[in-house]
Design a protein around this motif. Structure first.
Motif, PDB file in Angstrom:
ATOM      1  N   LEU A   1       0.818  -1.209   0.000  1.00  0.00           N
ATOM      2  CA  LEU A   1       0.000   0.000   0.000  1.00  0.00           C
ATOM      3  C   LEU A   1       0.853   1.260   0.000  1.00  0.00           C
ATOM      4  O   LEU A   1       0.555   2.218  -0.716  1.00  0.00           O
ATOM      5  CB  LEU A   1      -0.953  -0.003   1.193  1.00  0.00           C
TER       6      LEU A   1
ATOM      7  N   ASP B   1      -9.225   3.630  -4.006  1.00  0.00           N
ATOM      8  CA  ASP B   1      -8.452   4.547  -4.852  1.00  0.00           C
ATOM      9  C   ASP B   1      -7.171   3.903  -5.395  1.00  0.00           C
ATOM     10  O   ASP B   1      -6.579   4.415  -6.337  1.00  0.00           O
ATOM     11  CB  ASP B   1      -8.130   5.849  -4.114  1.00  0.00           C
ATOM     12  N   LEU B   2      -6.754   2.781  -4.836  1.00  0.00           N
ATOM     13  CA  LEU B   2      -5.571   2.077  -5.335  1.00  0.00           C
ATOM     14  C   LEU B   2      -5.945   0.813  -6.115  1.00  0.00           C
ATOM     15  O   LEU B   2      -5.059   0.130  -6.642  1.00  0.00           O
ATOM     16  CB  LEU B   2      -4.643   1.702  -4.178  1.00  0.00           C
TER      17      LEU B   2
ATOM     18  N   THR C   1       2.008   1.375 -11.000  1.00  0.00           N
ATOM     19  CA  THR C   1       1.353   0.086 -10.794  1.00  0.00           C
ATOM     20  C   THR C   1       2.208  -0.786  -9.894  1.00  0.00           C
ATOM     21  O   THR C   1       3.430  -0.631  -9.838  1.00  0.00           O
ATOM     22  CB  THR C   1       1.126  -0.676 -12.123  1.00  0.00           C
TER      23      THR C   1
ATOM     24  N   ALA D   1       2.423   1.564  -3.447  1.00  0.00           N
ATOM     25  CA  ALA D   1       1.418   1.896  -4.459  1.00  0.00           C
ATOM     26  C   ALA D   1       1.010   3.361  -4.423  1.00  0.00           C
ATOM     27  O   ALA D   1       0.576   3.907  -5.434  1.00  0.00           O
ATOM     28  CB  ALA D   1       0.194   1.007  -4.279  1.00  0.00           C
ATOM     29  N   ARG D   2       1.154   4.014  -3.292  1.00  0.00           N
ATOM     30  CA  ARG D   2       0.809   5.437  -3.200  1.00  0.00           C
ATOM     31  C   ARG D   2       1.698   6.274  -4.122  1.00  0.00           C
ATOM     32  O   ARG D   2       1.303   7.342  -4.566  1.00  0.00           O
ATOM     33  CB  ARG D   2       0.935   5.931  -1.769  1.00  0.00           C
TER      34      ARG D   2
ATOM     35  N   ALA E   1      -4.455   0.285  -9.518  1.00  0.00           N
ATOM     36  CA  ALA E   1      -2.992   0.301  -9.594  1.00  0.00           C
ATOM     37  C   ALA E   1      -2.345  -0.960  -9.043  1.00  0.00           C
ATOM     38  O   ALA E   1      -1.197  -1.251  -9.357  1.00  0.00           O
ATOM     39  CB  ALA E   1      -2.442   1.518  -8.842  1.00  0.00           C
TER      40      ALA E   1
END
Length: 98
Positions: free
Chosen positions: A38, A67-68, A46, A41-42, A71
């Protein structure tokens, strides 16, 4: 909850000092329950993350914020067993898997 393993975020901070994840296509080997995924990913474009433990992947998928969702892709299996997407990767992370 897995944040108790690294409540200060030191592990993710150390990874960020080693690699610039901004806009990168990342392959995370041995992602476990997504504890680091996480945070990576921010910043990343991807993340393709895998782990052989089905329960950990199920937990990671449940914890994935909407929101992720576009991705991050999770897959069950070791890096040797799964079919890796043909897309190229800029960074491979395997911080706790060796």
């Amino acid at each position: 909850m897995s944040e108790s393993i690294d409540p200060e975020g030191a592990h993710l901070a150390a990874l960020r000092r080693l690699a610039d994840f901004a806009g990168a296509r990342v392959f995370e080997v041995g992602c476990g329950d997504g504890r680091l995924t996480l945070g990576i990913a921010r910043d990343a474009a991807t993340v393709f993350a895998c782990d052989p433990d089905e329960r950990d992947i199920a937990t990671a998928r449940q914890r994935l914020p909407r929101d992720l969702g576009g991705a991050v892709t999770y897959a069950v299996g070791s890096a040797r067993e799964i079919e890796i997407p043909r897309a190229g990767f800029d960074i491979v992370v395997f911080s706790w898997s060796l």
